[in-house]
Scaffold this motif. Structure first.
Motif, mmCIF file in Angstrom:
data_model
loop_
_atom_site.group_PDB
_atom_site.id
_atom_site.type_symbol
_atom_site.label_atom_id
_atom_site.label_comp_id
_atom_site.label_asym_id
_atom_site.label_seq_id
_atom_site.Cartn_x
_atom_site.Cartn_y
_atom_site.Cartn_z
ATOM 1 N N ASP A 177 59.275 21.713 -6.267
ATOM 2 C CA ASP A 177 59.221 22.728 -5.216
ATOM 3 C C ASP A 177 59.395 24.132 -5.796
ATOM 4 N N GLY A 178 58.622 25.073 -5.277
ATOM 5 C CA GLY A 178 58.728 26.454 -5.704
ATOM 6 C C GLY A 178 58.890 27.380 -4.513
ATOM 7 N N ALA A 179 59.432 28.567 -4.760
ATOM 8 C CA ALA A 179 59.617 29.544 -3.694
ATOM 9 C C ALA A 179 58.278 29.951 -3.100
ATOM 10 N N PHE A 180 58.270 30.182 -1.798
ATOM 11 C CA PHE A 180 57.077 30.618 -1.077
ATOM 12 C C PHE A 180 55.915 29.635 -1.235
ATOM 13 N N ARG A 181 56.273 28.339 -1.405
ATOM 14 C CA ARG A 181 55.301 27.249 -1.537
ATOM 15 C C ARG A 181 54.431 27.379 -2.782
ATOM 16 N N LEU A 182 54.913 28.111 -3.763
ATOM 17 C CA LEU A 182 54.218 28.208 -5.053
ATOM 18 C C LEU A 182 54.787 27.128 -5.968
ATOM 19 N N HIS A 183 54.462 25.908 -5.642
ATOM 20 C CA HIS A 183 55.035 24.753 -6.327
ATOM 21 C C HIS A 183 54.488 24.621 -7.752
ATOM 22 N N ASP A 184 55.234 23.892 -8.560
ATOM 23 C CA ASP A 184 54.863 23.627 -9.950
ATOM 24 C C ASP A 184 54.320 22.201 -10.023
ATOM 25 N N ARG A 185 53.095 22.026 -10.519
ATOM 26 C CA ARG A 185 52.468 20.704 -10.582
ATOM 27 C C ARG A 185 51.922 20.456 -11.990
ATOM 28 N N LEU A 186 52.338 19.351 -12.579
ATOM 29 C CA LEU A 186 51.889 18.957 -13.917
ATOM 30 C C LEU A 186 51.336 17.543 -13.837
ATOM 31 N N VAL A 187 50.089 17.367 -14.271
ATOM 32 C CA VAL A 187 49.419 16.070 -14.179
ATOM 33 C C VAL A 187 49.150 15.515 -15.579
ATOM 34 N N TYR A 188 49.520 14.251 -15.760
ATOM 35 C CA TYR A 188 49.176 13.500 -16.969
ATOM 36 C C TYR A 188 48.070 12.509 -16.595
ATOM 37 N N SER A 189 46.994 12.494 -17.364
ATOM 38 C CA SER A 189 45.905 11.543 -17.156
ATOM 39 C C SER A 189 45.738 10.710 -18.413
ATOM 40 N N ARG A 190 45.563 9.407 -18.237
ATOM 41 C CA ARG A 190 45.436 8.502 -19.377
ATOM 42 C C ARG A 190 44.170 8.830 -20.174
ATOM 43 N N SER A 191 44.327 8.900 -21.487
ATOM 44 C CA SER A 191 43.205 9.153 -22.389
ATOM 45 C C SER A 191 43.370 8.258 -23.609
ATOM 46 N N GLY A 192 42.656 7.117 -23.599
ATOM 47 C CA GLY A 192 42.826 6.157 -24.691
ATOM 48 C C GLY A 192 44.243 5.632 -24.715
ATOM 49 N N GLU A 193 44.923 5.733 -25.843
ATOM 50 C CA GLU A 193 46.302 5.285 -25.968
ATOM 51 C C GLU A 193 47.302 6.385 -25.631
ATOM 52 N N GLY A 194 46.788 7.590 -25.352
ATOM 53 C CA GLY A 194 47.676 8.707 -25.067
ATOM 54 C C GLY A 194 47.404 9.329 -23.708
ATOM 55 N N TRP A 195 47.768 10.608 -23.593
ATOM 56 C CA TRP A 195 47.655 11.315 -22.320
ATOM 57 C C TRP A 195 47.100 12.709 -22.531
#
Length: 202
Positions: A177-195
């Motif tokens: 959650d961030g102030a004024f709905r400026l949330h922090d979003r971090l996405v990991y997507s599978r790529s082979g054996e890593g991300w």
């Protein structure tokens, strides 16, 4: 209340490093069931269905929960082995979204976890025809008494229809959650054996 710490800018290569830290914080701040998560499955008609379950383990292979395989969620997962998970830790103003393929845990894993449960919970696994019509509470209580008497002495075996599923993630999103709905979003997507990682607009 102080503002929650945002997701660090130097994201670690392994998303479990973040998840482990967040879960540890939730275990000290959430008043009830920090391992509770929303599990979404899909039926033959394409209609999604969600309910709360408890996380019983996680590692590099995935996230594990247990259920009656003859329940609605069990039947849907066996027929359509994909799922979405959502952890929401309100006290920390955080959530974690997970999407991935589903597999059954091994017999050894299921037996070991079932053996660790309180005996009353083990009896309940035998007594409940989960997700099927129940005429009245008394019918359930009779079944609990029946199986309680049957397994009054010695170990309670694991029901053949009761086991676990593991969700192997292809995507994990951390939301803060961030102030004024400026949330922090971090996405990991599978790529082979890593991300691979990317940040998203809120």
């Amino acid at each position: 209340m102080s503002a929650p710490i945002q997701i660090r800018s130097d994201a670690p290569a392994d998303p479990l490093e973040i998840f482990e830290g967040w879960l540890a914080e939730a275990e000290t701040s959430e008043p009830n069931d920090p391992t509770a998560l929303s599990l979404s499955t899909v039926g033959d008609d394409g209609m999604p269905s969600s309910r709360m379950v408890l996380l019983k383990g996680y590692d590099a292979r995935g996230f594990v929960f247990y259920t009656n395989y003859e329940s609605r969620k069990g039947r849907q997962l066996l027929a359509h082995p994909k799922a979405a998970l959502l952890f929401h830790w309100k006290s920390l103003r955080r959530q974690v979204r997970i999407e991935g393929a589903v597999e059954q845990v091994s017999t050894e894993e299921a037996d070991a976890y079932f053996a660790s449960r309180p005996k009353k919970s083990q009896i309940g696994a035998w007594a409940s025809d989960q997700s099927r019509p129940l005429q009245g509470r008394f019918d359930l209580e009779k079944r609990v008494a029946l199986f309680g008497a049957k397994y009054a002495v010695g170990k309670v075996p694991r029901p053949p229809h009761w086991s676990g599923f593991r969700v192997t993630p292809r995507l994990i999103e951390f939301w803060q959650d961030g102030a004024f709905r400026l949330h922090d979003r971090l996405v990991y997507s599978r790529s082979g054996e890593g991300w691979t990682t990317e940040r998203l607009f809120p």
